[in-house]
Design a protein around this motif. Structure first.
Motif, short mmCIF file in Angstrom:
data_model
loop_
_atom_site.label_atom_id
_atom_site.label_comp_id
_atom_site.label_asym_id
_atom_site.label_seq_id
_atom_site.Cartn_x
_atom_site.Cartn_y
_atom_site.Cartn_z
N ALA A 123 -3.10 -22.34 -32.85
CA ALA A 123 -3.69 -22.91 -34.06
C ALA A 123 -2.93 -24.15 -34.53
O ALA A 123 -3.54 -25.13 -34.96
CB ALA A 123 -3.70 -21.85 -35.18
N LEU A 128 -6.18 -26.80 -36.53
CA LEU A 128 -7.35 -26.11 -37.08
C LEU A 128 -6.95 -24.78 -37.72
O LEU A 128 -7.64 -23.77 -37.57
CB LEU A 128 -8.38 -25.88 -35.98
CG LEU A 128 -9.04 -27.14 -35.41
CD1 LEU A 128 -9.85 -26.82 -34.15
CD2 LEU A 128 -9.92 -27.83 -36.45
N LEU A 129 -5.87 -24.79 -38.44
CA LEU A 129 -5.25 -23.58 -38.95
C LEU A 129 -6.18 -22.76 -39.85
O LEU A 129 -6.45 -21.59 -39.58
CB LEU A 129 -3.98 -23.95 -39.72
CG LEU A 129 -2.87 -24.59 -38.89
CD1 LEU A 129 -1.94 -25.40 -39.78
CD2 LEU A 129 -2.10 -23.53 -38.14
N ASP A 130 -6.63 -23.37 -40.92
CA ASP A 130 -7.38 -22.61 -41.91
C ASP A 130 -8.74 -22.17 -41.41
O ASP A 130 -9.27 -21.17 -41.88
CB ASP A 130 -7.54 -23.45 -43.18
CG ASP A 130 -7.57 -22.61 -44.44
OD1 ASP A 130 -6.63 -21.82 -44.64
OD2 ASP A 130 -8.54 -22.73 -45.21
N TRP A 142 -2.62 -26.35 -44.53
CA TRP A 142 -3.98 -25.82 -44.42
C TRP A 142 -5.05 -26.90 -44.53
O TRP A 142 -6.10 -26.82 -43.89
CB TRP A 142 -4.22 -24.73 -45.47
CG TRP A 142 -4.36 -25.21 -46.89
CD1 TRP A 142 -3.35 -25.43 -47.77
CD2 TRP A 142 -5.57 -25.49 -47.58
NE1 TRP A 142 -3.85 -25.84 -48.98
CE2 TRP A 142 -5.23 -25.89 -48.89
CE3 TRP A 142 -6.92 -25.46 -47.23
CZ2 TRP A 142 -6.18 -26.26 -49.84
CZ3 TRP A 142 -7.87 -25.82 -48.17
CH2 TRP A 142 -7.49 -26.21 -49.47
N SER A 145 -6.65 -28.80 -41.51
CA SER A 145 -7.76 -28.19 -40.77
C SER A 145 -9.07 -28.93 -41.04
O SER A 145 -9.85 -29.21 -40.13
CB SER A 145 -7.93 -26.72 -41.17
OG SER A 145 -6.72 -26.02 -41.08
N SER A 234 -13.64 -19.75 -41.31
CA SER A 234 -12.78 -20.27 -42.38
C SER A 234 -12.34 -19.14 -43.29
O SER A 234 -13.04 -18.13 -43.46
CB SER A 234 -13.53 -21.31 -43.21
OG SER A 234 -13.87 -22.44 -42.46
#
Length: 437
Positions: A123, A128-130, A142, A145, A234
């Protein structure tokens, strides 16, 4: 977001040099975010509750990003150059902060929201964490993302020649935020696999986009992936969709300013974004109450409109300087706040003179640290990226490289803590009677 913009304006061409008013907006947004994270633990009694200063800051950032990013891509007309610029603009400092936070984890542990497995690596590699349900090493990561989702969508639209319909796209995403809020309460696709799959698709797809092999097909796959992640994995889907609507609204404002579009789609987008949390299944936090959310959005629009009204005029150098180092401010300030509090202890019950003194000191440290990371990390790597991409010295600096806010929309964490640990009277849910507004 922009209903306060003037009703008409002559076409205003975008110059090739840094736009000072956009830097000033970035500076305002960055300092708003710093205030959001700092005030509850340093001077909680002056934290505003009639609007959310952190959300205000990130919305200003997202509007600026939407205003400039697609135009930067169109100006160069080359997705390879665009992605070289994005990579060398974002990743060097991002990776540096990750390394420092991990290196100091023996002192201030990495928060529990970060998985202790390879999904965290995947991630973080894509940013594209969140939208894959993974907490960032630094709490403020966050929002990256949604920047990345926007870049992927804009690249696909550019190659498909659909990038000119910004107003329509803004309204579609804003309406989508309302609908998604009504029908879903969270991620449909959960677990570690979205992080792994998206990382693989991201790596292969961007390699194709940069090298030119199956470029349009790869960009379309990446755009579809970004859209699916936004809607289905999400953390708070309606919020993510609303954020993308805000960014396309920023693009629509720029097209109107150039005489290539109309402003009414931005007004429609604003109204829909205002409505998005009102009936959303996941919407119980104080900052999305109708009055607070509306005030936050109105202040965002007024700030952006004020910046546009002052374009071409001499602006305070301190604001443009803060805008120049705003990406460093965004990524650096939250870890520094954590380390500072680890040394000083809890300042919420301290005497006011002590609180003020510590606030001044930590602000000085944050500004100095951000200036140093800009000078020795950001700036050299941006120059390297321009050399490698063949752009030389002629460039349009992108001002929309975001911000901070608590990593999870479902809590109002300060320095990585839950809102319940904040000063008395500070609560995250609408139904609690002691919320300060």
């Amino acid at each position: 977001m922009s209903a306060a913009a003037p009703a008409s304006a002559p076409p205003h061409p975008l110059p090739s040099t840094r736009l000072a008013w956009l830097d000033a907006l970035r500076g305002i947004g960055a300092m708003a975010v710093v205030a959001e994270h700092m005030l509850p633990w340093f001077i909680p009694q002056i934290r505003p509750y009639f609007f959310n200063v952190g959300v205000y800051g990130i919305l200003v950032f997202f509007l600026v990003s939407g205003y400039i990013i697609p135009v930067s891509l169109e100006r160069h007309g080359d997705v390879r150059t665009f992605w070289f610029s994005r990579f060398f603009r974002l990743y060097p400092l991002y990776l540096s902060v990750i390394v420092v936070v991990l290196a100091l984890a023996w002192w201030v542990p990495v928060r529990e929201a970060v998985p202790r497995d390879a999904s965290a690596v995947a991630a973080h590699a894509t940013m594209l964490l969140d939208v894959v349900g993974v907490g960032g090493i630094a709490d403020t990561m966050w929002t990256l993302s949604y920047e990345m989702v926007f870049y992927l969508l804009v690249t696909a639209l550019f190659l498909l020649r659909g990038h000119g319909h910004s107003g329509l796209l803004a309204m579609v995403f804003a309406a989508g935020a309302v609908v998604v809020g009504l029908v879903t309460s969270g991620a449909v696709m959960a677990g570690v696999w979205p992080a792994y799959v998206s990382c693989a698709v991201f790596a292969v797809g961007l390699a194709c986009v940069v090298t030119g092999r199956f470029r349009t097909t790869a960009a379309c796959v990446l755009g579809v992936m970004a859209l699916l992640l936004l809607l289905l994995s999400s953390r708070v889907p309606w919020l993510g969709v609303a954020v993308v609507a805000v960014m396309f609204a920023g693009t629509a404002i720029h097209r109107w300013e150039r005489g290539d579009g109309r402003l009414w789609p931005v007004a429609v987008t604003t109204a829909l974004v205002v409505m998005a949390p009102l009936w959303a299944v996941t919407s119980g936090w104080w900052w999305v109450q109708g009055d607070v959310w509306l005030t936050t959005i109105v202040l965002t629009g007024l700030t952006f409109a004020g910046g546009m009204a002052l374009r071409g005029r001499r602006l305070p150098k301190v604001l443009t300087w803060l805008g120049m180092i705003s990406y460093s401010l965004y990524l650096v300030h939250h870890p520094l706040l954590k380390y500072f509090v680890a040394v000083t202890g809890d300042l919420r019950k301290a005497a006011l003179p002590v609180q003020i003194g510590m606030t001044v000191l930590v602000l000085a440290l944050i500004l100095a640290g951000s200036a140093l990371t800009y000078r020795f990390v950001e700036k050299p790597m941006q120059e390297l990226g321009r050399r490698l991409s063949g752009r030389g010295g002629d460039r349009l600096e992108s001002p929309g490289d975001l911000r901070a806010q608590p990593e999870r929309a479902r809590d109002d964490g300060v320095l990585g803590e839950e809102e319940g640990q904040a000063p008395d009277g500070v609560r995250d849910h609408v139904g609690q009677s002691d919320a300060l507004r």
